[in-house]
Scaffold this active site. Structure first.
Site, PDB file in Angstrom:
ATOM      1  N   GLY A  46      -7.046  14.456   3.002  1.00  0.00           N
ATOM      2  CA  GLY A  46      -7.851  14.139   3.855  1.00  0.00           C
ATOM      3  C   GLY A  46      -8.296  12.536   3.855  1.00  0.00           C
ATOM      4  N   GLN A  51     -12.034   4.282   5.337  1.00  0.00           N
ATOM      5  CA  GLN A  51     -11.071   4.199   4.027  1.00  0.00           C
ATOM      6  C   GLN A  51     -10.017   3.287   4.740  1.00  0.00           C
ATOM      7  OE1 GLN A  51     -10.690   8.475   3.135  1.00  0.00           O
ATOM      8  NE2 GLN A  51     -10.522   7.625   0.981  1.00  0.00           N
ATOM      9  N   CYS A  89     -10.261  10.699  -4.817  1.00  0.00           N
ATOM     10  CA  CYS A  89     -10.562  10.126  -3.305  1.00  0.00           C
ATOM     11  C   CYS A  89      -9.383   9.026  -3.719  1.00  0.00           C
ATOM     12  CB  CYS A  89     -11.962   9.406  -3.280  1.00  0.00           C
ATOM     13  SG  CYS A  89     -12.178   8.413  -1.816  1.00  0.00           S
ATOM     14  N   LEU A  90      -8.760   8.773  -2.411  1.00  0.00           N
ATOM     15  CA  LEU A  90      -7.837   7.849  -2.148  1.00  0.00           C
ATOM     16  C   LEU A  90      -8.198   6.469  -2.379  1.00  0.00           C
ATOM     17  CD1 LEU A  90      -5.723   9.485   0.768  1.00  0.00           C
ATOM     18  CD2 LEU A  90      -4.962   9.462  -1.843  1.00  0.00           C
ATOM     19  N   HIS A 131     -16.470  16.094   2.001  1.00  0.00           N
ATOM     20  CA  HIS A 131     -16.022  14.754   1.283  1.00  0.00           C
ATOM     21  C   HIS A 131     -15.457  13.817   2.375  1.00  0.00           C
ATOM     22  CE1 HIS A 131     -13.310  12.474  -1.829  1.00  0.00           C
ATOM     23  NE2 HIS A 131     -13.218  11.782  -0.732  1.00  0.00           N
ATOM     24  N   GLU A 132     -15.025  13.951   3.329  1.00  0.00           N
ATOM     25  CA  GLU A 132     -14.665  13.288   4.303  1.00  0.00           C
ATOM     26  C   GLU A 132     -15.467  12.747   5.334  1.00  0.00           C
ATOM     27  OE1 GLU A 132     -11.952  11.865   4.029  1.00  0.00           O
ATOM     28  OE2 GLU A 132     -11.221  13.149   2.556  1.00  0.00           O
ATOM     29  N   HIS A 135     -18.016  10.354   3.732  1.00  0.00           N
ATOM     30  CA  HIS A 135     -17.361   8.911   3.903  1.00  0.00           C
ATOM     31  C   HIS A 135     -18.014   8.380   5.249  1.00  0.00           C
ATOM     32  CE1 HIS A 135     -14.503   7.921   0.875  1.00  0.00           C
ATOM     33  NE2 HIS A 135     -13.787   9.017   0.983  1.00  0.00           N
TER      34      HIS A 135
HETATM   35 ZN    ZN Z   1     -12.192  10.035  -0.284  1.00  0.00          ZN
END
Ligand code: ZN
Length: 151
Positions: A46, A51, A89-90, A131-132, A135
């Site tokens: 995701g 991000q 998380c990226l 999660h997304e 964000h």
């Molecule tokens: Zn994330």
């Protein structure tokens, strides 16, 4: 399509509340394409617009290859149950932890054609949606982490 740079934890962009998309312009379509490419290149499941430095309510999720969800102005309209599973998380490379999330969620969002749709997901898909969408409100998984895992 272009691969975008992923903003890392510590950058205040990740803590901002994103604005809704009012009109799906060619620019938004390009952003979606670039986000998908960036997510694939980073091996993520995701990615949310903040991000990649864009404060708009847009995210992409793909936990099963080929099952891609484009989420424009997404919101969780129903949730049930509870799960405690591992998350990363990226934007926070190298950190992993157990979070507490709903086991099932139903999300309502718009796709790139401006059509509203609803999708329900369980387990990893439910975690990815939560999660997304978090964000988009400046929230990170480390905020709801109940246990940090080392390495
Ligand atoms: Zn994330």
């Amino acid at each position: 399509m272009a691969k975008l740079k992923i903003v890392k934890h510590g950058d205040e962009t990740l803590r901002k509340v994103c604005r809704p998309v009012e009109k799906i312009t060619p620019r938004i379509i390009t952003l979606l394409d670039d986000m998908i490419e960036t997510m694939h290149a980073a091996d993520g499941v995701g990615l949310a617009a903040p991000q990649v430095g864009v404060l708009r309510r847009i995210a992409v999720v793909e936990v099963e290859e080929g099952e891609l969800y484009e989420l424009i102005n997404p919101r969780i309209v129903a949730y049930a149950g509870e799960q405690q599973e591992q998350e990363g998380c990226l934007s926070i490379p190298g950190r992993w932890g157990i979070t507490k999330r709903p086991k099932h969620v139903t999300v309502r969002a718009y796709n790139r054609h401006g059509e509203e749709y609803e999708v329900s997901g369980s387990d990893l898909l439910a975690r990815a949606f939560c999660h997304e969408i978090d964000h988009l409100d400046g929230k990170l998984f480390i905020d709801c982490m109940i246990e940090e895992l080392s390495e």
